[in-house]
Structures are given as structure tokens and as C-alpha cells.
Motif scaffolding. Structure first.
Motif, mmCIF file in Angstrom:
data_model
loop_
_atom_site.group_PDB
_atom_site.id
_atom_site.type_symbol
_atom_site.label_atom_id
_atom_site.label_comp_id
_atom_site.label_asym_id
_atom_site.label_seq_id
_atom_site.Cartn_x
_atom_site.Cartn_y
_atom_site.Cartn_z
ATOM 1 N N SER A 84 0.873 -1.181 0.000
ATOM 2 C CA SER A 84 0.000 0.000 0.000
ATOM 3 C C SER A 84 0.910 1.231 0.000
ATOM 4 C CB SER A 84 -0.898 -0.019 1.232
ATOM 5 O OG SER A 84 -1.701 1.136 1.263
ATOM 6 N N ILE A 85 0.632 2.172 -0.911
ATOM 7 C CA ILE A 85 1.548 3.288 -1.144
ATOM 8 C C ILE A 85 0.807 4.624 -1.081
ATOM 9 C CG2 ILE A 85 2.942 4.404 -2.966
ATOM 10 C CD1 ILE A 85 3.644 1.589 -3.944
ATOM 11 N N THR A 86 1.463 5.614 -0.512
ATOM 12 C CA THR A 86 0.998 7.006 -0.652
ATOM 13 C C THR A 86 2.076 7.782 -1.392
ATOM 14 O OG1 THR A 86 1.917 7.671 1.491
ATOM 15 C CG2 THR A 86 -0.383 6.972 1.462
ATOM 16 N N LEU A 87 1.644 8.757 -2.187
ATOM 17 C CA LEU A 87 2.573 9.533 -3.014
ATOM 18 C C LEU A 87 2.891 10.871 -2.364
ATOM 19 C CD1 LEU A 87 0.918 8.921 -6.517
ATOM 20 C CD2 LEU A 87 2.801 7.656 -5.466
ATOM 21 N N LYS A 88 4.077 11.372 -2.668
ATOM 22 C CA LYS A 88 4.454 12.711 -2.195
ATOM 23 C C LYS A 88 3.605 13.749 -2.929
ATOM 24 C CE LYS A 88 9.225 11.680 -0.917
ATOM 25 N NZ LYS A 88 10.661 11.877 -1.230
ATOM 26 N N PRO A 89 3.367 14.913 -2.291
ATOM 27 C CA PRO A 89 2.549 15.957 -2.934
ATOM 28 C C PRO A 89 3.142 16.381 -4.282
ATOM 29 C CG PRO A 89 2.923 16.455 -0.612
ATOM 30 C CD PRO A 89 3.787 15.289 -0.941
ATOM 31 N N ASN A 90 2.285 16.637 -5.228
ATOM 32 C CA ASN A 90 2.662 17.150 -6.551
ATOM 33 C C ASN A 90 3.576 16.185 -7.332
ATOM 34 O OD1 ASN A 90 1.285 19.628 -5.953
ATOM 35 N ND2 ASN A 90 3.093 20.242 -4.748
ATOM 36 N N THR A 91 3.391 14.888 -7.090
ATOM 37 C CA THR A 91 4.123 13.885 -7.867
ATOM 38 C C THR A 91 3.125 12.916 -8.480
ATOM 39 O OG1 THR A 91 4.391 12.352 -6.004
ATOM 40 C CG2 THR A 91 6.154 13.989 -6.344
ATOM 41 N N SER A 92 3.582 12.171 -9.457
ATOM 42 C CA SER A 92 2.706 11.182 -10.095
ATOM 43 C C SER A 92 3.345 9.795 -9.988
ATOM 44 C CB SER A 92 2.459 11.546 -11.560
ATOM 45 O OG SER A 92 3.684 11.626 -12.257
ATOM 46 N N LEU A 93 2.517 8.783 -10.088
ATOM 47 C CA LEU A 93 2.953 7.402 -9.947
ATOM 48 C C LEU A 93 3.524 6.896 -11.268
ATOM 49 C CD1 LEU A 93 3.010 4.720 -8.298
ATOM 50 C CD2 LEU A 93 0.687 4.296 -9.130
ATOM 51 N N ASP A 94 4.763 6.415 -11.221
ATOM 52 C CA ASP A 94 5.397 5.826 -12.402
ATOM 53 C C ASP A 94 5.491 4.315 -12.181
ATOM 54 O OD1 ASP A 94 7.136 4.883 -14.387
ATOM 55 O OD2 ASP A 94 8.223 6.777 -14.488
ATOM 56 N N LEU A 95 4.552 3.582 -12.758
ATOM 57 C CA LEU A 95 4.441 2.138 -12.505
ATOM 58 C C LEU A 95 5.624 1.350 -13.062
ATOM 59 C CD1 LEU A 95 0.627 1.810 -13.196
ATOM 60 C CD2 LEU A 95 1.746 1.488 -10.986
ATOM 61 N N GLU A 96 6.174 1.792 -14.183
ATOM 62 C CA GLU A 96 7.335 1.095 -14.753
ATOM 63 C C GLU A 96 8.559 1.253 -13.851
ATOM 64 O OE1 GLU A 96 8.070 2.150 -18.799
ATOM 65 O OE2 GLU A 96 6.184 1.300 -19.532
ATOM 66 N N LYS A 97 8.703 2.434 -13.265
ATOM 67 C CA LYS A 97 9.826 2.666 -12.342
ATOM 68 C C LYS A 97 9.679 1.821 -11.083
ATOM 69 C CE LYS A 97 11.945 7.159 -13.256
ATOM 70 N NZ LYS A 97 12.253 8.500 -12.686
ATOM 71 N N VAL A 98 8.444 1.706 -10.588
ATOM 72 C CA VAL A 98 8.195 0.870 -9.407
ATOM 73 C C VAL A 98 8.589 -0.571 -9.720
ATOM 74 C CG1 VAL A 98 6.439 -0.040 -7.835
ATOM 75 C CG2 VAL A 98 6.337 2.354 -8.549
ATOM 76 N N TYR A 99 8.171 -1.048 -10.894
ATOM 77 C CA TYR A 99 8.492 -2.424 -11.304
ATOM 78 C C TYR A 99 10.004 -2.616 -11.390
ATOM 79 C CZ TYR A 99 8.621 -6.708 -14.086
ATOM 80 O OH TYR A 99 8.873 -7.980 -14.534
ATOM 81 N N GLU A 100 10.679 -1.700 -12.055
ATOM 82 C CA GLU A 100 12.131 -1.798 -12.245
ATOM 83 C C GLU A 100 12.872 -1.796 -10.903
ATOM 84 O OE1 GLU A 100 15.801 0.538 -14.516
ATOM 85 O OE2 GLU A 100 13.768 1.335 -14.619
ATOM 86 N N GLN A 101 12.460 -0.918 -10.004
ATOM 87 C CA GLN A 101 13.077 -0.826 -8.674
ATOM 88 C C GLN A 101 12.929 -2.148 -7.907
ATOM 89 O OE1 GLN A 101 14.840 1.479 -7.288
ATOM 90 N NE2 GLN A 101 14.652 1.320 -5.068
ATOM 91 N N ILE A 102 11.745 -2.706 -7.977
ATOM 92 C CA ILE A 102 11.442 -3.926 -7.217
ATOM 93 C C ILE A 102 12.213 -5.127 -7.761
ATOM 94 C CG2 ILE A 102 9.588 -5.619 -6.875
ATOM 95 C CD1 ILE A 102 7.746 -3.195 -6.275
ATOM 96 N N VAL A 103 12.191 -5.339 -9.076
ATOM 97 C CA VAL A 103 12.858 -6.525 -9.625
ATOM 98 C C VAL A 103 14.375 -6.400 -9.582
ATOM 99 C CG1 VAL A 103 10.906 -7.145 -11.097
ATOM 100 C CG2 VAL A 103 12.736 -5.697 -12.019
ATOM 101 N N THR A 104 14.890 -5.170 -9.534
ATOM 102 C CA THR A 104 16.342 -4.962 -9.472
ATOM 103 C C THR A 104 16.897 -5.290 -8.096
ATOM 104 O OG1 THR A 104 16.241 -3.234 -11.161
ATOM 105 C CG2 THR A 104 18.213 -3.282 -9.781
ATOM 106 N N PHE A 105 16.171 -4.920 -7.053
ATOM 107 C CA PHE A 105 16.729 -4.998 -5.700
ATOM 108 C C PHE A 105 16.126 -6.097 -4.817
ATOM 109 C CE2 PHE A 105 17.629 -0.582 -6.975
ATOM 110 C CZ PHE A 105 18.994 -0.560 -6.756
ATOM 111 N N LEU A 106 15.088 -6.768 -5.295
ATOM 112 C CA LEU A 106 14.457 -7.810 -4.473
ATOM 113 C C LEU A 106 14.482 -9.154 -5.183
ATOM 114 C CD1 LEU A 106 11.265 -5.909 -3.199
ATOM 115 C CD2 LEU A 106 13.246 -6.560 -1.815
ATOM 116 N N PRO A 107 14.630 -10.260 -4.425
ATOM 117 C CA PRO A 107 14.481 -11.581 -5.049
ATOM 118 C C PRO A 107 13.046 -11.770 -5.521
ATOM 119 C CG PRO A 107 14.673 -11.775 -2.652
ATOM 120 C CD PRO A 107 14.958 -10.342 -2.989
ATOM 121 N N ALA A 108 12.852 -12.657 -6.490
ATOM 122 C CA ALA A 108 11.538 -12.822 -7.121
ATOM 123 C C ALA A 108 10.432 -13.104 -6.118
ATOM 124 C CB ALA A 108 11.606 -13.935 -8.170
#
Length: 634
Positions: A542-566
Motif C-alpha cells: 500500500s503506497i501514498t505519493l508525495k505531494p505534486n508527484t505522479s505514480l510511475d508504474l514502470e519505475k516501481v516495477y524496475e526498482q522492485i525486480v532490481t533490488f528484491l528476489p523474485a
């Protein structure tokens, strides 16, 4: 005098004797009937506890004789008594007890001659399942070093954290995982020497494989590894437990000896061939599996990685009689297409944990009369249960005899506050039979808790103090259990900051920290949600965003698969406007877990991890239905 072929006495004595024998027989039948009616598990309990007593008596005799016998000592005894017996079978190659003894001695001599390692130093080991894992482990044990098993799935920040927390003097890495170490090499503490099981290695790494080719295989002097205290550290095995990042659980020689007796306690013998597909960096594979084979003097078929399609072929090829499992393994096997001759094997026992009742029944119906030996125990814990009766769904059984050796309690738990429930006097209270309660076990000289390496706060967090009276101390398993009217115990759920998925414990704080590195994320609350027909719980953030920012789903995916095991990657995202907290300002998970990932119940935006599109995509009702029906695999 009457001979052996004489008839029964005649005259007035005969009817009396016949009547007495008839009465005795009827009495025995009646007593047997009453025992089965009132105490149906008496003999199962009796023989199991007799084994526990025998094991304890044997260890006490060693102590009284001044002989501190370790798992390594037992291995060396077998290498001497049965040098040509196969110990490990790996990808068709056979390694005898003598082979493993000599190869591990080579490892020991390399470090004796080419390093400054000394008795008591820690060496981290990052390897997949392969014979060299055992060669390096035993070779370092022959020098009296403490070996820290690193999870071969983790990388980057998590891997660095694990290495630093156990403070090793050296790190040994397998050839297939060298790239993982190269990624973090500049960040490793400068006093750690890195050794690789590969001939050609980059600058800054030493080739262990090259040095092994010229090393001596002579016996290492016993003085290097003689045990002066069975409570001295032997291994560090990383576990998420139920709090925070992975921690190095201290495994002493005594715990390793107890763990190695598990297969024997379930009825395995030296004639068994034991199939191990579980990772050796876990206690199940190393202590119960490899240690169990050593306790028995048996043969182990080691698999690099579990394969559902090859499982039964391997069992038939190598005449496997026992295999180790986690619940997911049995479920995967049941999901395989049905084939002819599925009961054509010699497997008689399966030892493990985490199998659901429905999968248990389906497994037996499909693959034959295999005794499922379910058990329960945390790597670092001081309490364990073994289901010696075969009761489907149960992790074990406790009665007054059992409690003489394994003391525990189930206490009331406040799910909303996420803490044990205490009365007006500040004491905890026991649950009734049939109610879920938090499993705790007293910490004392008989049942010690050895804690974790490094920060003492991690050890303190696993302890509950002043539970029933002032000054008492209990180990908090973090697991909720139910005890039924017949005293069978059942796993109910896991509490705290972890959930279990794909056979691994996932620390929610570790996942949240990785997601929180993104510059548009304000807060992240990670938890597990139930998915039909899957063991454990799938990750959800569950995520909350910082004010005046937008959600980048591809970046979230890339961050997760890069730094976490499957297995640790959240399968679902939920975007909230505000995070709920408890009265003590902890993130509220209870309601989120109950609501799950259903778009029919939740009005917040939901997303699903799409590995083909390499992004998170909107979780529509259609996708949700396909997941529920099993058409989309997680």
C-alpha cells in the motif's frame, strides 16, 4: 514331569484354568479397547517420547564421558567406518564419505596455508546447492570457523546487510553467483577476503578452485576443531523471523546435533536414500537434511533446484525412499499433469512443513501410501513439534508427557494492536482449546535462546518479558497456533512484520525500504494477502505519493525486480491517499490484510505485477477473476 507336548491339566483344575485364561484374554481385549477409545494415541506418543529420551540420554552420556561429539565428528566417524558408501549423489555423480572428507580437507589446507583465518573466525558462504557447498562448509568447520550461510537469491542492499551483520573475515562464492558479488565488491568492508570457486576470477578475488588443485587432502589435526563447549557458535543461518531485515541466527553445536536427529526420530535409517531439493542455506536443507543424513550414515541425493517435472523421475532413478518438502513442493507436484505409473516409486516417508490439509489428502490419493512427517520449528527457536501420528493438517501433538520436554504456551493476541493481550494487571492469559493463540516458549537453561549475531536489539525483540509473573522470559515465535481437544496443534497464521511466500519468509520492512527509495513515494506499508490454492500469502504494498508527484508504474516495477528476489516482489499495489496507523503509530495492517486485493471490495486504485509487460498494470475484475480461478499464475 510333563514334556513340552503335554495336554492341559484334567480334572477339576482344567475348567478353573480355562475360565481364568478366558477371563484374562477378555480383560486384555477390554483394556485394549478402552485404551484405543480413551487414549487412541498413547502408543504413538510413548514411542516418540522414548526416542526423545534416548536422544537426550545419549547426549548426556557423551557429556559425562567428557566427549563433546559434534555433527562434524559424526561425519568423520562415518568416513572412517564406511569410506566407500555414497554420501552425496549430484547430477549422476557419486561422492562417497571418503571423497567428501578428502575434498573438505583440501579446502581446510588452502585456508590454513593461504589465509590468516583462525579458530572462531566467521566465513560467509554464498553458494547454490552443489557438493562444493558441503565441501567448503565442512572444510571451514575442520578449522573451527563459524560458517554463515547466505541466501543465494538476495542481492545488492540486502546482501550487503547480511554480510556486514555477521562480520566475516572471508567470503566464499560459487562460480554461478560471482556476478552477484562483483556488483557489491566496491562496497564490501576492506578486511574481507573474497574467494571464488572458479579458476578465472577478476582482480581483487582469489581463486579457491585453482588452489584446491594443489592442496593436500591429509587429515586436519583434530585440535583445530575439537569442541570445548556445545553452546559455542557453529553456523549463522539468516532468517527474517517476524521482525525486520534478515538476521543471522546463531546455531550452536548443540542445536545442530538436535536438528540432525530429526530424520532418525521420524524413523529413517542408514539404508534410506534421502532426496534434498530445499536450499542448503536454510536450516531445513542443511541441519535436518544434510545433518540428518550424517546422523544416520545415509545417502543424500542433492538437487541444485527443485523441479516438479523431474521429481518422480529422479526418485525412480536413484531409488529415493525419503524426501524433504515444504508445502509448495507438494502443491507443485499435485499441479503436474497426471501420468501413468505415478505410484511406481519406493518413497515411504516425506519430512517437512507447511503442507495444507487439502494438498496433503490429494498428494496421498495421487502418489500412494507415503507417510507425511510434518514438523514445526523456527531456525533460531527453542521449541519444535513433530507430527509423529500422521494426523492430516497437524504440525504435532502435545500432552502432559510432551510438555515435560517441550514447554510452551498459547497466549491471547490483540490483532488490531498487533501485540499480546494483557489484562488489567499487565499479565498475559492463555487461550482456550480451539482458539488461536501466540506460541511462546520459556527461555531457561533447559531451553536456551541463542539469539542473533550483531545488534543485541534484534535478540531482545524476540523475547517477551513479565508474561505470567515478574521476571519471566519467553521466546516469541511470532506464530499463531490452535490446539484442539485431542491436543493436536495446527499452524493458524503469522504475525509481525513478515509473511511467507514461495517457501520463504519475507520481511515487510525490507520490501518497504526498497520501494521507499523512489523519489515519488511518501509511505509504503507492505503485508501479505491470501490467494486461493496458494501456500502462504502473496506480497502487497500500500503506497501514498508525495505531494505534486505522479505514480510511475514502470519505475516501481524496475526498482522492485532490481533490488528484491523474485519471491519478495509484491504481486499487488494499492494506492492510498493517507496511511492508517495504530495507537502506537505503527502502520495499520489488520484492515488491509482483511480486505485483500479484491477490486470489488476496495475503491482505492489497485495494480497487478505483469512480468510480460515489465510493469504494474491496473487490477481489473477480469484479471482478478483469472487469478482466483488459477488461470493467471503468481
Amino acid at each position: 514331569m510333563a514334556g513340552p507336548g503335554s495336554e492341559l491339566p484334567s480334572g477339576p483344575v482344567a475348567p478353573m484354568l480355562l475360565s481364568w485364561l478366558t477371563g484374562l484374554g477378555a480383560g486384555m481385549v477390554f483394556l485394549s479397547f478402552m485404551q484405543k477409545l480413551l487414549y487412541p494415541y498413547f502408543w504413538d506418543d510413548f514411542w516418540y517420547l522414548l526416542k526423545v529420551v534416548r536422544c537426550g540420554f545419549r547426549m548426556e552420556m557423551y557429556r559425562l564421558k567428557g566427549e563433546l561429539v559434534t555433527v562434524l565428528d559424526k561425519f568423520l566417524m562415518h568416513a572412517k567406518k564406511q569410506p566407500q558408501k555414497p554420501f552425496i549423489i549430484y547430477e549422476g555423480d557419486i561422492y562417497t564419505y571418503q571423497d567428501v572428507d578428502k575434498r573438505s580437507s583440501r579446502v581446510a589446507h588452502v585456508f590454513l596455508n593461504h589465509s590468516t583465518l583462525k579458530r572462531g573466525d566467521t566465513v560467509a558462504l554464498l553458494m547454490s546447492n552443489e557438493p562444493d557447498f558441503i565441501h567448503v562448509w565442512f572444510g571451514l568447520a575442520k578449522l573451527g570457523c563459524v560458517v554463515a550461510f547466505l541466501n543465494s537469491n538476495i542481492r545488492s542492499v540486502s546482501l550487503l546487510h547480511c554480510i556486514r551483520s555477521c562480520e566475516p573475515r572471508a567470503l566464499v562464492v560459487g562460480a554461478d553467483l560471482l556476478g552477484t558479488i562483483e556488483e557489491i565488491l566496491p562496497s564490501l568492508p576492506g578486511d574481507i577476503s573474497v574467494w571464488a570457486m572458479k579458476e578465472s576470477v577478476p582482480e581483487g578475488i582469489i581463486s579457491l578452485k585453482e588452489k584446491l588443485s594443489t592442496a593436500s587432502d591429509s587429515q586436519v589435526p583434530h585440535s583445530h576443531h575439537v569442541a570445548s563447549n556445545l553452546k559455542a557458535p557453529y553456523l549463522y543461518i539468516f532468517t527474517s523471523g517476524t521482525t525486520g531485515l534478515p538476521k543471522a541466527a546463531v546455531i550452536c553445536q548443540l542445536q545442530a546435533m538436535k536438528g540432525s536427529a530429526g530424520l532418525w526420530a521420524f524413523g529413517c535409517t542408514s539404508d534410506d536414500i534421502i532426496y534434498i531439493t530445499l536450499p542448503l542455506y536454510h536450516s531445513s536443507g542443511s541441519l535436518l537434511g544434510i545433518g540428518g543424513c550424517i546422523e544416520l550414515g545415509a545417502t543424500c541425493v542433492l538437487k541444485k533446484k527443485f523441479s516438479a517435472s523431474q521429481f518422480w523421475n529422479d526418485c525412480r532413478k536413484y531409488n529415493v525412499t525419503v524426501f524433504q518438502y515444504i508445502g509448495e513442493i507438494c502443491r507443485y507436484l499435485c499441479k503436474q499433469p497426471k501420468r501413468e505409473g505415478e505410484m511406481d516409486h519406493q518413497v515411504r516417508l516425506a519430512v517437512g512443513n507447511g503442507i495444507r490439509s487439502d494438498v496433503w489428502r490429494e498428494f496421498l490419493d495421487r502418489f500412494g501410501n507415503i507417510k507425511m512427517c510434518e514438523l514445526y520449528g523456527a531456525t533460531e527457536g527453542n521449541i519444535c513439534f513433530m507430527n509423529h501420528t500422521g494426523k492430516i493438517g497437524s504440525v504435532g501433538r502435545a500432552n502432559f508427557l510432551h510438555k515435560l520436554f517441550f514447554t510452551f504456551d498459547l497466549i491471547k493476541y490483540d490483532f488490531r494492536k498487533d501485540e499480546p493481550l494483557r489484562n488489567e494487571h499487565g499479565w498475559c492469559s492463555l487461550v482456550k482449546k480451539g482458539e488461536p493463540g501466540l506460541l511462546i516458549s520459556p527461555v531457561n537453561a533447559k531451553n536456551p535462546f541463542f539469539g542473533y549475531a550483531g545488534n543485541k536489539k534484534h535478540t531482545e525483540k524476540k523475547l517477551l518479558c513479565d508474561v505470567f509473573k515478574k521476571g519471566d522470559v519467553y521466546f516469541n515465535t511470532g506464530d499463531l497456533m490452535v490446539q484442539d481437544q485431542e491436543n493436536f496443534l495446527y499452524f493458524w497464521d503469522r504475525i509481525g512484520d513478515t509473511f511467507r511466500w514461495k517457501g520463504e519468509n519475507i520481511a515487510t520492512t525490507e520490501v518497504a525500504d526498497i520501494i521507499g527509495m523512489l523519489d515519488f513515494i511518501q509511505d509504503t506499508n507492505v503485508y501479505g494477502v491470501a490467494v486461493p490454492d496458494y501456500e502462504g500469502k502473496a506480497g502487497m504494498a500500500s503506497i501514498t505519493l508525495k505531494p505534486n508527484t505522479s505514480l510511475d508504474l514502470e519505475k516501481v516495477y524496475e526498482q522492485i525486480v532490481t533490488f528484491l528476489p523474485a519471491y519478495a516482489c509484491p504481486q499487488f499495489l494499492r494506492i492510498q491517499e493517507k496511511m492508517e496507523t495504530t495507537g502506537t503509530f505503527k502502520l495499520q495492517k489488520f484492515r488491509l490484510v482483511e480486505e485483500g486485493f479484491s477490486p470489488l471490495k476496495i475503491s482505492d486504485p489497485l495494480y497487478f505485477m505483469d512480468k510480460l509487460k515489465k510493469s504494474y498494470v491496473p487490477l481489473t475484475k477480469e484479471i482478478y477473476d483469472q487469478i482466483i480461478l488459477g488461470k493467471i499464475k503468481l
